[in-house]
Design an enzyme around this catalytic site. Structure first.
Site, PDB file in Angstrom:
ATOM      1  N   LYS A 182       0.910  -1.239  -0.099  1.00  0.00           N
ATOM      2  CA  LYS A 182       0.130  -0.135  -0.034  1.00  0.00           C
ATOM      3  C   LYS A 182       0.938   1.197   0.011  1.00  0.00           C
ATOM      4  CE  LYS A 182      -2.988   3.003   1.827  1.00  0.00           C
ATOM      5  NZ  LYS A 182      -2.111   4.311   1.622  1.00  0.00           N
ATOM      6  N   GLY A 239       4.534   3.846  11.163  1.00  0.00           N
ATOM      7  CA  GLY A 239       3.713   4.916  11.129  1.00  0.00           C
ATOM      8  C   GLY A 239       2.986   5.055  12.559  1.00  0.00           C
ATOM      9  N   SER A 240       1.791   5.816  12.461  1.00  0.00           N
ATOM     10  CA  SER A 240       1.533   6.235  13.581  1.00  0.00           C
ATOM     11  C   SER A 240       0.841   5.298  14.474  1.00  0.00           C
ATOM     12  CB  SER A 240       0.249   7.266  13.316  1.00  0.00           C
ATOM     13  OG  SER A 240      -0.959   6.520  12.816  1.00  0.00           O
ATOM     14  N   ARG A 241       0.566   5.508  15.668  1.00  0.00           N
ATOM     15  CA  ARG A 241       0.073   4.635  16.857  1.00  0.00           C
ATOM     16  C   ARG A 241      -1.449   4.236  16.494  1.00  0.00           C
ATOM     17  NH1 ARG A 241       1.292   5.389  23.269  1.00  0.00           N
ATOM     18  NH2 ARG A 241      -0.329   3.962  23.895  1.00  0.00           N
ATOM     19  N   GLY A 243      -2.769   4.638  13.441  1.00  0.00           N
ATOM     20  CA  GLY A 243      -2.969   3.643  12.128  1.00  0.00           C
ATOM     21  C   GLY A 243      -2.369   2.268  12.544  1.00  0.00           C
ATOM     22  N   GLY A 244      -1.515   2.108  13.196  1.00  0.00           N
ATOM     23  CA  GLY A 244      -0.869   0.596  13.549  1.00  0.00           C
ATOM     24  C   GLY A 244      -2.094  -0.066  14.148  1.00  0.00           C
ATOM     25  N   GLU A 263       5.343  -0.843  13.525  1.00  0.00           N
ATOM     26  CA  GLU A 263       6.419  -0.137  14.488  1.00  0.00           C
ATOM     27  C   GLU A 263       5.572   1.064  14.607  1.00  0.00           C
ATOM     28  OE1 GLU A 263      10.091   0.792  12.719  1.00  0.00           O
ATOM     29  OE2 GLU A 263       9.733   2.661  13.753  1.00  0.00           O
ATOM     30  N   CYS A 300      11.606   7.688  14.039  1.00  0.00           N
ATOM     31  CA  CYS A 300      11.109   7.171  15.230  1.00  0.00           C
ATOM     32  C   CYS A 300      12.051   6.834  16.428  1.00  0.00           C
ATOM     33  CB  CYS A 300      10.655   5.824  14.582  1.00  0.00           C
ATOM     34  SG  CYS A 300      11.379   4.951  13.395  1.00  0.00           S
ATOM     35  N   GLU A 391       4.547  10.691  22.479  1.00  0.00           N
ATOM     36  CA  GLU A 391       5.293  11.101  21.399  1.00  0.00           C
ATOM     37  C   GLU A 391       4.858  12.395  20.677  1.00  0.00           C
ATOM     38  OE1 GLU A 391       5.429   8.606  17.775  1.00  0.00           O
ATOM     39  OE2 GLU A 391       7.449   9.241  17.506  1.00  0.00           O
TER      40      GLU A 391
HETATM   41  O1  LIG Z   1      12.035   6.215  11.701  1.00  0.00           O
HETATM   42  C1  LIG Z   1      12.372   5.344  11.806  1.00  0.00           C
HETATM   43  C2  LIG Z   1      13.690   4.632  11.450  1.00  0.00           C
HETATM   44  C3  LIG Z   1      14.710   5.134  12.367  1.00  0.00           C
HETATM   45  C4  LIG Z   1      15.817   4.965  11.425  1.00  0.00           C
HETATM   46  O2  LIG Z   1      16.087   3.995  10.845  1.00  0.00           O
HETATM   47  C5  LIG Z   1      17.224   5.555  11.760  1.00  0.00           C
HETATM   48  O3  LIG Z   1      17.185   6.120  12.764  1.00  0.00           O
HETATM   49  O4  LIG Z   1      18.012   5.372  11.130  1.00  0.00           O
END
Ligand SMILES: O=CCCC(=O)C(=O)O
Length: 525
Positions: A182, A239-241, A243-244, A263, A300, A391
């Site tokens: 998607k 993505g977001s909490r 959405g997940g 995640e 994240c 967050e």
């Molecule tokens: O946003 C999530 C992944 C973070 C990441 O892969 C990084 O900090 O390199």
């Protein structure tokens, strides 16, 4: 080039219902009308994926690895176009997107190497013991097999490394699972370019077309229909909490519930121990702000929480961090929606009675810009309101001042699950660090010393996961070769004729892989 099509197997189609990309740096819409895929597209893509499954999941290791390497090569071949498109759609800077292209290609190649090594099959043989008393033992042979077609939801913040050919897709392909992506509407041109690169690899490797499909779209219904489709057997999401969790709910309500590896949210605590503050409080300030403001804080792994013992050394850190943040330039965020939500989160902290604003970054002229924010509060106040630990996606962080190590430990114990925890320490801090480690280990997927959480290495040992709500299933990772395990399940063959066994379990070990026989490792030939 891209033209806004839906790519299902080898074909491309369009829908009357369309959307446009938005350049977040200008707020302007792009010219290309991107098709919104619908339920009929989901059904076509998943039907093809289910048809492709048997062939794809039983390919030789070499054929599967070659396919993954072809995807990598095809992406590299369109690098300039890809980076230019992603810059216009995400406002992320060129070096970052070039780096991300390299990471994506390197990630695919690492999975190809992992596929060839065959360790992931975990081929395990417990030979029969016909003479065992009082009962003979049957011949038992186990290996990991692919789960089935996987739905992948691309992330907004990593348009390449966590998107159409990102870690989830690479891991699913490596495990032998066809993938239906998607596409994320925040970078539809980028997504389509990568999708076409995969589509071409499927064709040139002579694989069944259903190995890959790409469904662009803006609606939650599209994602919901994909997860609800009975042919889909697992889901990868970043993505977001909200959405997940919505996808987890749909997956759990199916007649056949399936795993969702989502995640979602993490504030990545950083603990500044006294020895580290005593020896380098001044230097820690700009280093922290560098991690906080990297990519407008849209990682994240962003350090959204700092915990330390109050005192003069902490004041030195605060002054140094405030100076660095005050000088930090604003950065365009990925979408107007993400920017609006960042502004809301920062405003809530700024106006909270228990919170003091330490510093804000420079304000710019343009639209959708994140202005970094650092706040502070005391441990008791932090613990009194759970909202302070939510967050704020973007360059916002809160410093929690504690009285002693016991209070730091209590703050950690009350946190939700996190992707990472960082400890800044010196040798003199080892006792304190040892006291905090069990509490941190209970909460996070990765603990790092004297670094910063942003910047995840793609390796065999990496864990990019953690207890809820950092992910919906803390037993795995979405980065690194261990990510394949999410899309595999073990099958045991009992007293099965050798000729009917999968090759990795046959007596002659025709694939020459490492196996465990009677408990002992039998090295690859
Ligand atoms: O946003 C999530 C992944 C973070 C990441 O892969 C990084 O900090 O390199």
């Amino acid at each position: 080039m891209y033209n806004g099509a839906i790519l299902i197997g080898a074909s491309e189609s369009r829908s009357a219902d369309t959307f446009n990309a938005i350049n977040p740096a200008t707020g302007e819409s792009g010219d290309v009308a991107f098709s919104n895929a619908g339920p009929a597209d989901v059904a076509k893509a998943t039907t093809l994926a289910a048809e492709a499954f048997q062939t794809f999941s039983t390919l030789s290791l070499e054929a599967r690895a070659t396919f993954i390497e072809t995807v990598a090569a095809n992406i590299l071949a369109i690098k300039d176009d890809l980076v230019a498109t992603a810059m216009a759609e995400t406002a992320l800077p060129k070096p970052r997107l070039e780096g991300e292209t390299g990471r994506t290609v390197g990630q695919l190649r690492m999975f190809a190497t992992e596929v060839r090594a065959g360790l992931w099959l975990d081929a395990t043989i417990d030979p029969a013991m016909p003479d065992r008393a009082p009962l003979p033992r049957a011949d038992l042979r186990r290996l990991n097999v692919a789960l089935g077609p996987v739905a992948v939801f691309g992330a907004s913040n990593f348009p390449l490394a966590f998107s159409v050919a990102g870690g989830d897709t690479a891991a699913a392909f490596a495990a032998g699972c066809p993938v239906v992506v998607k596409g994320h509407p925040a970078h539809p041109g980028t997504g389509e370019l990568v999708a076409r690169a995969i589509q071409q690899a499927v064709a040139s490797c002579g694989l069944p077309e259903g190995v890959f499909s790409y469904l662009p779209g803006t609606t939650n219904e599209l994602g919901g229909a994909l997860v609800a489709d009975p042919r889909i057997k697992a889901v990868g999401f970043t993505g977001s909490r909200g959405g997940g969790l919505a996808l987890v709910k749909i997956a759990n309500q199916r007649d056949e519930p399936i795993p969702v590896y989502a995640e979602m949210s993490s504030i990545n605590p950083v603990v500044l121990l006294p020895g580290a503050l005593a020896s380098r409080a001044e230097a820690l300030g700009p280093a922290f702000v560098g991690s906080l403001t990297m990519g407008a804080g849209q990682f994240c792994t962003n350090p959204g929480l700092v915990i330390a013992i109050d005192g003069p050394d902490l004041e030195t850190f605060v002054a140094s961090a405030a100076k660095a943040l005050t000088a930090a330039q604003p950065a365009v965020m990925l979408t107007p929606g993400i920017h609006a939500s960042f502004e809301r989160g920062v405003e809530e902290l700024a106006s909270h009675a228990a919170v003091t604003t330490v510093a804000r970054g420079c304000v710019g002229e343009g639209v959708n810009q994140a202005v970094g924010a650092l706040f502070t509060t005391e441990a008791a106040k932090f613990e009194a309101d759970v909202a302070l630990s939510h967050e704020v996606f973007g360059s916002s962080s809160i410093l929690v001042r504690c009285k002693d190590i016991a209070e730091i430990k209590a703050v950690i114990a009350n946190l939700e699950g996190q992707l990472t925890a960082t400890i800044q320490s010196e040798a003199s801090d080892n006792d304190a660090a040892a006291e905090l480690l069990p509490a941190l280990q209970a909460k996070v997927g990765r603990i790092l010393f004297n670094g910063w959480p942003t910047g995840v290495e793609v390796t065999h040992a990496m864990v990019h996961g953690g207890p809820f709500p950092s992910t919906s299933d803390g037993r795995s990772t979405s980065v690194g070769t261990l990510a394949m395990a999410r899309f595999l399940r073990p099958v045991c063959f009992q007293d099965t004729p050798d000729a009917l066994l999968p090759a990795p379990l046959q007596a002659a070990n025709p694939w020459g892989i490492t196996r465990r026989v009677n408990g002992a490792l039998e090295q690859a030939k």
